[in-house]
Scaffold this active site. Structure first.
Site: not given
Ligand code: SAH
Length: 226
Positions: A42, A68-71
């Protein structure tokens, strides 16, 4: 240090999966999905000035007002898609390319559409530099899907739509799954899992409340009957 942060991120995802199990129906994510999250760096997908937050369980800005989205959300959406090694998946909203990279580990081929040309170009360059050779990125409006490679085993939309785009429903195979956040722009949205059965009938399930950047475009969209 990096290995520790990555491990912490994986544990946080697992913990959040347990917390949200009453809503999602998933106590733990598929081990293949967790392995893909462990393997994709990431930190290569976030801006250098935010490197110290690369393994935090939160969204991060990637430029052009996008994120970038939350994991945890990446893990949940990937798990809901139930990806299989022989499948072809369409992603709408390439952004940083991170979600596409995760999917590339799990399926045969990933096609990803991004409406902002500079983000599409940057993600395509990064993904090829990192050696992901089963992802094709193109600039375009996801409301029309990507007809050349349709139908898809799964479709994942990583921007908030106001409705289910008809072209995407049409480009989903019978037996396929589509994951999409639906709601008003900048408000909270519902993450929906839409399954198309073998007879072509759609079954929709609300999974949980989420907050995505809006899906833009749609001006030339064919009117939907849904
Ligand atoms: N999946 C991304 C996160 C995406 S953020 C990642 O892993 O980093 C949402 C992205 O959707 C943004 O880059 C935005 O530009 C893009 N987007 C918004 N509307 C779109 C549309 N109609 N078609 C394709 N991409 C769109």
């Amino acid at each position: 240090m990096r290995a520790i942060r990555l491990r912490e991120m994986l544990h946080t995802i697992e913990r959040e999966a347990r917390f949200t199990a009453p809503m999602t129906g998933r106590l733990a994510f598929n081990p293949r999905v967790m392995e893909a999250i462990e393997q994709v760096p990431r930190d290569a997908f976030v801006p250098v000035e935010l490197l110290d937050q690369a393994f935090d369980n939160g969204p991060l800005p990637i430029g052009q007002g996008q994120t970038i989205s939350q994991p945890y959300i990446v893990a949940l959406m990937t798990d809901l898609l139930d990806p299989q090694p022989t499948q072809t998946i369409l992603e709408i909203g390439t952004g940083s390319g991170y979600q596409a990279a995760i999917l590339s580990q799990l399926v045969q081929q990933v096609y990803s559409l991004e409406i902002i040309p500079s983000l599409a170009a940057r993600a395509a360059e990064l993904l090829s530099r990192l050696g992901y050779d089963n992802i094709e990125v193109r600039t375009g409006d996801g409301h029309s899907g990507w007809i050349e490679h349709a139908p898809y085993d799964g479709i994942i939309i990583t921007a908030a739509a106001t409705h289910l785009p008809q072209a995407l429903l049409d480009q989903l195979k019978p037996g396929g799954r589509l994951i999409i956040p639906v709601g008003m722009p900048y408000m909270s949205q519902e993450l929906l899992l839409v399954e198309k059965d073998l007879a072509g009938k759609l079954h929709t399930r609300d999974i949980l409340g989420v907050a995505f950047v809006p899906m833009t475009g749609g001006a030339n969209e064919r009117k939907s009957n849904h």
